[in-house]
Motif scaffolding. Structure first.
Motif, mmCIF file in Angstrom:
data_model
loop_
_atom_site.group_PDB
_atom_site.id
_atom_site.type_symbol
_atom_site.label_atom_id
_atom_site.label_comp_id
_atom_site.label_asym_id
_atom_site.label_seq_id
_atom_site.Cartn_x
_atom_site.Cartn_y
_atom_site.Cartn_z
ATOM 1 N N LEU A 257 0.811 -1.221 0.000
ATOM 2 C CA LEU A 257 0.000 0.000 0.000
ATOM 3 C C LEU A 257 0.847 1.276 0.000
ATOM 4 C CD1 LEU A 257 -2.640 -1.375 2.473
ATOM 5 C CD2 LEU A 257 -3.125 -0.655 0.142
ATOM 6 N N LEU A 258 2.139 1.140 -0.207
ATOM 7 C CA LEU A 258 3.005 2.318 -0.264
ATOM 8 C C LEU A 258 2.577 3.325 -1.338
ATOM 9 C CD1 LEU A 258 6.737 1.255 0.314
ATOM 10 C CD2 LEU A 258 5.474 3.109 1.426
ATOM 11 N N PRO A 259 2.245 2.886 -2.558
ATOM 12 C CA PRO A 259 1.823 3.851 -3.582
ATOM 13 C C PRO A 259 0.617 4.684 -3.153
ATOM 14 C CG PRO A 259 2.314 1.738 -4.587
ATOM 15 C CD PRO A 259 2.318 1.510 -3.108
ATOM 16 N N VAL A 260 -0.306 4.063 -2.428
ATOM 17 C CA VAL A 260 -1.491 4.789 -1.971
ATOM 18 C C VAL A 260 -1.104 5.856 -0.955
ATOM 19 C CG1 VAL A 260 -3.753 4.571 -0.879
ATOM 20 C CG2 VAL A 260 -2.899 2.728 -2.331
ATOM 21 N N LEU A 261 -0.234 5.498 -0.027
ATOM 22 C CA LEU A 261 0.204 6.460 0.985
ATOM 23 C C LEU A 261 0.956 7.630 0.354
ATOM 24 C CD1 LEU A 261 1.498 4.198 3.910
ATOM 25 C CD2 LEU A 261 -0.547 5.638 3.900
ATOM 26 N N LYS A 262 1.792 7.346 -0.608
ATOM 27 C CA LYS A 262 2.620 8.386 -1.227
ATOM 28 C C LYS A 262 1.808 9.389 -2.027
ATOM 29 C CE LYS A 262 7.022 5.953 -1.693
ATOM 30 N NZ LYS A 262 8.026 5.442 -2.656
ATOM 31 N N ASN A 263 0.652 8.977 -2.507
ATOM 32 C CA ASN A 263 -0.144 9.857 -3.372
ATOM 33 C C ASN A 263 -1.295 10.544 -2.650
ATOM 34 O OD1 ASN A 263 1.004 9.508 -6.167
ATOM 35 N ND2 ASN A 263 0.655 7.365 -5.673
ATOM 36 N N LEU A 264 -1.287 10.485 -1.334
ATOM 37 C CA LEU A 264 -2.331 11.153 -0.575
ATOM 38 C C LEU A 264 -2.100 12.659 -0.538
ATOM 39 C CD1 LEU A 264 -2.841 8.829 2.525
ATOM 40 C CD2 LEU A 264 -4.457 9.229 0.658
ATOM 41 N N ASP A 265 -3.202 13.389 -0.642
ATOM 42 C CA ASP A 265 -3.137 14.855 -0.527
ATOM 43 C C ASP A 265 -3.655 15.233 0.858
ATOM 44 O OD1 ASP A 265 -2.939 17.544 -0.981
ATOM 45 O OD2 ASP A 265 -4.798 17.676 -2.145
ATOM 46 N N ILE A 266 -2.729 15.403 1.798
ATOM 47 C CA ILE A 266 -3.077 15.653 3.196
ATOM 48 C C ILE A 266 -2.731 17.097 3.563
ATOM 49 C CG2 ILE A 266 -2.664 14.961 5.581
ATOM 50 C CD1 ILE A 266 -4.096 12.858 3.928
ATOM 51 N N LYS A 267 -3.678 17.779 4.184
ATOM 52 C CA LYS A 267 -3.469 19.176 4.565
ATOM 53 C C LYS A 267 -2.901 19.308 5.982
ATOM 54 C CE LYS A 267 -5.495 20.590 0.780
ATOM 55 N NZ LYS A 267 -4.794 20.116 -0.393
ATOM 56 N N GLN A 268 -3.324 18.447 6.890
ATOM 57 C CA GLN A 268 -2.921 18.562 8.292
ATOM 58 C C GLN A 268 -1.469 18.123 8.461
ATOM 59 O OE1 GLN A 268 -5.700 17.211 7.200
ATOM 60 N NE2 GLN A 268 -7.188 18.716 7.949
ATOM 61 N N ASP A 269 -0.658 18.999 9.047
ATOM 62 C CA ASP A 269 0.766 18.717 9.183
ATOM 63 C C ASP A 269 1.031 17.483 10.039
ATOM 64 O OD1 ASP A 269 1.459 20.823 7.566
ATOM 65 O OD2 ASP A 269 1.721 22.238 9.227
ATOM 66 N N TRP A 270 0.266 17.337 11.131
ATOM 67 C CA TRP A 270 0.524 16.217 12.027
ATOM 68 C C TRP A 270 0.266 14.871 11.354
ATOM 69 C CZ3 TRP A 270 -3.321 12.714 13.159
ATOM 70 C CH2 TRP A 270 -4.642 13.110 12.880
ATOM 71 N N LEU A 271 -0.779 14.834 10.502
ATOM 72 C CA LEU A 271 -1.104 13.592 9.801
ATOM 73 C C LEU A 271 -0.102 13.349 8.670
ATOM 74 C CD1 LEU A 271 -2.934 11.171 9.523
ATOM 75 C CD2 LEU A 271 -4.527 12.570 8.177
ATOM 76 N N LYS A 272 0.304 14.433 8.023
ATOM 77 C CA LYS A 272 1.289 14.311 6.957
ATOM 78 C C LYS A 272 2.613 13.786 7.518
ATOM 79 C CE LYS A 272 1.226 17.666 4.087
ATOM 80 N NZ LYS A 272 1.419 18.991 3.430
ATOM 81 N N ASP A 273 3.005 14.275 8.686
ATOM 82 C CA ASP A 273 4.236 13.797 9.324
ATOM 83 C C ASP A 273 4.132 12.319 9.676
ATOM 84 O OD1 ASP A 273 5.343 16.307 9.113
ATOM 85 O OD2 ASP A 273 4.839 16.899 11.174
ATOM 86 N N TYR A 274 2.974 11.932 10.172
ATOM 87 C CA TYR A 274 2.758 10.530 10.532
ATOM 88 C C TYR A 274 2.867 9.643 9.300
ATOM 89 C CZ TYR A 274 0.361 6.368 12.388
ATOM 90 O OH TYR A 274 0.030 5.089 12.771
ATOM 91 N N ILE A 275 2.237 10.054 8.205
ATOM 92 C CA ILE A 275 2.276 9.274 6.964
ATOM 93 C C ILE A 275 3.704 9.164 6.448
ATOM 94 C CG2 ILE A 275 1.590 9.258 4.533
ATOM 95 C CD1 ILE A 275 -1.089 10.460 5.435
ATOM 96 N N ASN A 276 4.441 10.271 6.488
ATOM 97 C CA ASN A 276 5.833 10.258 6.020
ATOM 98 C C ASN A 276 6.687 9.314 6.851
ATOM 99 O OD1 ASN A 276 5.301 12.110 3.975
ATOM 100 N ND2 ASN A 276 5.892 13.880 5.219
ATOM 101 N N THR A 277 6.417 9.263 8.143
ATOM 102 C CA THR A 277 7.153 8.360 9.031
ATOM 103 C C THR A 277 6.875 6.903 8.667
ATOM 104 O OG1 THR A 277 7.079 9.959 10.852
ATOM 105 C CG2 THR A 277 7.489 7.651 11.424
ATOM 106 N N VAL A 278 5.607 6.609 8.401
ATOM 107 C CA VAL A 278 5.230 5.248 8.026
ATOM 108 C C VAL A 278 5.829 4.873 6.676
ATOM 109 C CG1 VAL A 278 3.297 3.723 7.441
ATOM 110 C CG2 VAL A 278 3.110 5.286 9.386
#
Length: 219
Positions: A191-212
């Motif tokens: 599911l890496l491609p799905v995570l990489k292509n997400l358009d996330i506005k919230q910084d805290w969630l974006k940081d979490y996704i980048n960490t994963v």
């Protein structure tokens, strides 16, 4: 032994004889009532709802193929009723779920029960039914995600992958967070491609996704 039912019209009514507009082989006239009786022993409403509409009237059926067709149709109906029952039971437990629920919630217990006592395939049908009809209920989706963290992705395929994109694009950020946590728990690069292509506005969630993403890429 085969018979062609191209021109046959059969009506089976409760406590009424079989009516045939044209003749079958004598064996069929004797065999079909026994078949109906067998199914009636499983379900008292079977005769009143029995129909041959789902048979392909352009082909001939062996005895074995005919009885298998009846059995398959009955199995489908039984499965449908089971799924409806389990959906209602799980929804009852999900209504009790809150984000501050105990780690082992009653909804999670129900999901484990379905997986253990039926199959992951049945569980998938139950989860997907709730996912589709209750997509606006964030607590349901979060409760499902939390319970599914107990399992490996391989156990939940293919339906586990199917529900992830919708969860990641849900309007509720908490649902997105739980979906990311679920992917992180699965520890799968699928599911890496799905995570990489997400358009996330919230910084805290974006940081979490980048960490994963980083962790999965370096596994």
């Amino acid at each position: 032994m085969t018979t062609n039912i191209q021109d046959a019209s059969i009506v089976v009514l409760k406590q009424e004889p079989i009516v045939c507009k044209n003749s079958f082989h004598k064996y069929w006239l004797n065999y079909l009532p026994q078949t109906i009786k067998m199914f009636h022993s499983f379900d008292t409403n079977f005769e009143s709802s029995f129909s041959l509409d789902y048979l392909d009237k352009s082909r001939s059926y062996t005895i074995e193929a005919f009885i298998k067709t009846l059995q398959d149709e009955k199995n489908k109906e039984n499965r449908k009723l089971l799924i409806e029952q389990l959906v209602n039971e799980l929804i009852t437990e999900l209504n009790l779920f809150t984000l501050d629920s105990d780690e082992y919630s009653s909804a999670e217990k129900k999901i484990i029960h379905i997986a253990n006592n039926y199959s992951f395939d049945i569980l998938g049908d139950v989860i997907q039914s709730i996912y589709i009809t209750n997509f606006n209920k964030s607590n349901y989706l979060c409760g499902i995600c939390r319970a599914l963290m107990r399992y490996d992705l391989e156990e939940l395929n293919p339906w586990g992958v199917v529900i992830i994109p919708g969860l990641l694009n849900h309007k509720d950020e908490t649902v997105k967070e739980y979906a990311v946590a679920l992917i992180d728990n699965w520890n799968s690069t699928l599911l890496l491609p799905v995570l990489k292509n997400l358009d996330i506005k919230q910084d805290w969630l974006k940081d979490y996704i980048n960490t994963v993403v980083e962790r999965l890429e370096n596994r």
